[in-house]
Scaffold this active site. Sequence first.
Site, mmCIF file in Angstrom:
data_model
loop_
_atom_site.group_PDB
_atom_site.id
_atom_site.type_symbol
_atom_site.label_atom_id
_atom_site.label_comp_id
_atom_site.label_asym_id
_atom_site.label_seq_id
_atom_site.Cartn_x
_atom_site.Cartn_y
_atom_site.Cartn_z
ATOM 1 N N HIS A 202 35.190 52.705 39.796
ATOM 2 C CA HIS A 202 35.651 52.019 38.425
ATOM 3 C C HIS A 202 34.011 51.425 37.911
ATOM 4 C CE1 HIS A 202 35.240 48.872 41.550
ATOM 5 N NE2 HIS A 202 34.994 47.854 40.598
ATOM 6 N N ASP A 204 32.676 47.716 36.086
ATOM 7 C CA ASP A 204 33.086 46.433 35.683
ATOM 8 C C ASP A 204 33.098 46.046 34.319
ATOM 9 O OD1 ASP A 204 33.150 45.975 38.476
ATOM 10 O OD2 ASP A 204 31.308 45.154 38.709
ATOM 11 N N HIS A 259 31.254 52.532 40.500
ATOM 12 C CA HIS A 259 30.873 52.212 41.997
ATOM 13 C C HIS A 259 32.470 52.347 42.489
ATOM 14 C CE1 HIS A 259 31.435 48.442 39.573
ATOM 15 N NE2 HIS A 259 31.872 47.843 40.916
ATOM 16 N N ARG A 269 34.480 44.409 56.325
ATOM 17 C CA ARG A 269 33.305 43.956 55.075
ATOM 18 C C ARG A 269 34.058 42.822 54.416
ATOM 19 N NH1 ARG A 269 29.406 46.340 51.407
ATOM 20 N NH2 ARG A 269 29.858 45.723 49.438
HETATM 21 C C1 LIG Z 1 42.895 48.051 37.483
HETATM 22 C C2 LIG Z 1 42.557 47.070 37.223
HETATM 23 C C3 LIG Z 1 41.817 45.969 38.062
HETATM 24 C C4 LIG Z 1 40.939 45.100 37.254
HETATM 25 C C5 LIG Z 1 41.990 45.166 36.081
HETATM 26 C C6 LIG Z 1 42.094 46.437 35.663
HETATM 27 O O1 LIG Z 1 43.233 46.719 35.042
HETATM 28 C C7 LIG Z 1 41.025 47.358 35.281
HETATM 29 C C8 LIG Z 1 39.720 46.640 35.651
HETATM 30 C C9 LIG Z 1 39.532 45.817 37.128
HETATM 31 C C10 LIG Z 1 38.389 45.209 37.233
HETATM 32 C C11 LIG Z 1 37.317 45.687 37.937
HETATM 33 C C12 LIG Z 1 36.130 44.676 37.953
HETATM 34 C C13 LIG Z 1 36.689 43.187 38.571
HETATM 35 O O2 LIG Z 1 37.012 43.485 40.027
HETATM 36 C C14 LIG Z 1 38.073 42.749 38.106
HETATM 37 C C15 LIG Z 1 38.405 41.719 38.322
HETATM 38 C C16 LIG Z 1 37.854 43.099 36.518
HETATM 39 O O3 LIG Z 1 37.474 42.017 35.577
HETATM 40 O O4 LIG Z 1 38.180 44.195 35.971
HETATM 41 C C17 LIG Z 1 39.122 43.921 38.246
HETATM 42 C C18 LIG Z 1 40.507 43.766 37.659
HETATM 43 C C19 LIG Z 1 41.418 43.234 38.710
HETATM 44 O O5 LIG Z 1 41.248 43.282 39.967
HETATM 45 O O6 LIG Z 1 42.511 42.434 38.318
HETATM 46 O O1 AKG Z 2 33.749 44.443 47.186
HETATM 47 C C1 AKG Z 2 32.662 45.265 46.925
HETATM 48 O O2 AKG Z 2 31.675 45.597 47.675
HETATM 49 C C2 AKG Z 2 32.587 45.808 45.606
HETATM 50 C C3 AKG Z 2 34.076 45.287 44.911
HETATM 51 C C4 AKG Z 2 34.177 45.675 43.381
HETATM 52 O O3 AKG Z 2 33.374 46.643 42.777
HETATM 53 C C5 AKG Z 2 34.926 44.842 42.670
HETATM 54 O O4 AKG Z 2 35.564 43.862 43.195
HETATM 55 O O5 AKG Z 2 34.740 44.870 41.281
HETATM 56 FE FE FE2 Z 3 33.305 46.347 40.860
#
Ligand SMILES: C=C1C[C@]23C[C@@]1(O)CC[C@H]2[C@@]12CC[C@H](O)[C@@](C)(C(=O)O1)[C@H]2[C@@H]3C(=O)O
Ligand code: AKG
Ligand code: FE2
Length: 331
Positions: A202, A204, A259, A269
């Site tokens: 994904h 961020d 990543h 981890r």
């Molecule tokens: C599948 C998902 C988890 C996420 C929200 C989403 O719909 C798409 C973006 C995902 C992500 C990736 C980065 C961060 O870990 C996170 C908190 C964010 O802001 O976007 C996660 C979201 C999540 O885990 O709720």
């Molecule tokens: O846990 C990690 O090392 C990365 C996880 C990550 O990419 C995320 O939480 O968005």
């Molecule tokens: Fe991430």
Amino acid sequence: MVVLSKPAMEQYGLVKNNSCKTNTFFPGIPLIDLSKPDAKHLLVKACQEFGFFKVINHGIPTEFISRLESEAVKFFSLPLSEKEKAGPANPFGYGNKKIGPNGDVGWVEYILLDPQFNFQKFETVFGVTPEKIQAAVHDYVASVKKMACDILEKLAEGLNIQPKNVFSKLLMHEQSDSVFRVNHYPPYPDLHGRNLIGFGEHTDPQIISVLRSNNTSGLQIALKDGSWLPVPPDQNSFFVNVGDSMQVLTNGRFKSVRHRVLANSLKSRVSMIYFGGPPLSQKIAPLPSLLMNGEEDSLYREFTWFEYKMSAYKSRLADNRLGLFEKVAAS
Ligand SMILES: C=C1C[C@]23C[C@@]1(O)CC[C@H]2[C@@]12CC[C@H](O)[C@@](C)(C(=O)O1)[C@H]2[C@@H]3C(=O)O
Ligand SMILES: O=C(O)CCC(=O)C(=O)O
Ligand SMILES: [Fe+2]
């Protein structure tokens, strides 16, 4: 975590052990010493080429890191029924294997927090010490946010744009929509040459993400040719990702890095990530000075962080979320 049979584990996604770039020549992850005068230029180069770098001389007190990590390890060692009292993560709270609201799963358990922290939900779980945890999170996040702002100011200087707080003010805003996450990837049984996906690929969505992990490998970044590069762990350094919003603010100059994390078959981890986001009402569009004052077209249609976030939460983890906001090139 509950022990599962091999077929049951396949739902988390498996990759072959040799699926990564290991023997091709590669100069390595950019390493930036924040105390050096040339840091600003190296930061810009790293954001353009990889959207990812490692920082040393970051100024975060070791004590803040170890205190929070040991509180997190204590929390993850609790029985599942106790941890679940702090769940589900919708969006904040304890989550186990389910990531986000749209069916994504991984070999991971985590806590997602609003750094403005409402610890009421966690009071029952953390029992006698919610204040201790609250203080540990507060000190760590405040310190990491300061470093993130320092990096953002150096980036503005390196890009030659003014004022130098043009990016950092978005994180400093009192309504900054930032998120803090602690992930725990337990070891998993041998899967005969296969690795289990801990956190699927994904990007961020925010502006910048600052990650610190213990000394267990697993994080990988995607290179331009689509191959995966393992990031050697370093518990004394921080790793920084460019997020989708930063890619837009710089009109694509900086790359939001894809990543993922592969779970480790031998060791746990633990990672802690601060996702620095702007206020919900913030307009996300390329900075005029980066559009050569009108000479260059924006690659994206204008949106607010609220709109982007809503759209992101409707997407699957691996989706190209920015694609929906790209302008179609005129023929
Ligand atoms: C599948 C998902 C988890 C996420 C929200 C989403 O719909 C798409 C973006 C995902 C992500 C990736 C980065 C961060 O870990 C996170 C908190 C964010 O802001 O976007 C996660 C979201 C999540 O885990 O709720
Ligand atoms: O846990 C990690 O090392 C990365 C996880 C990550 O990419 C995320 O939480 O968005
Ligand atoms: Fe991430």
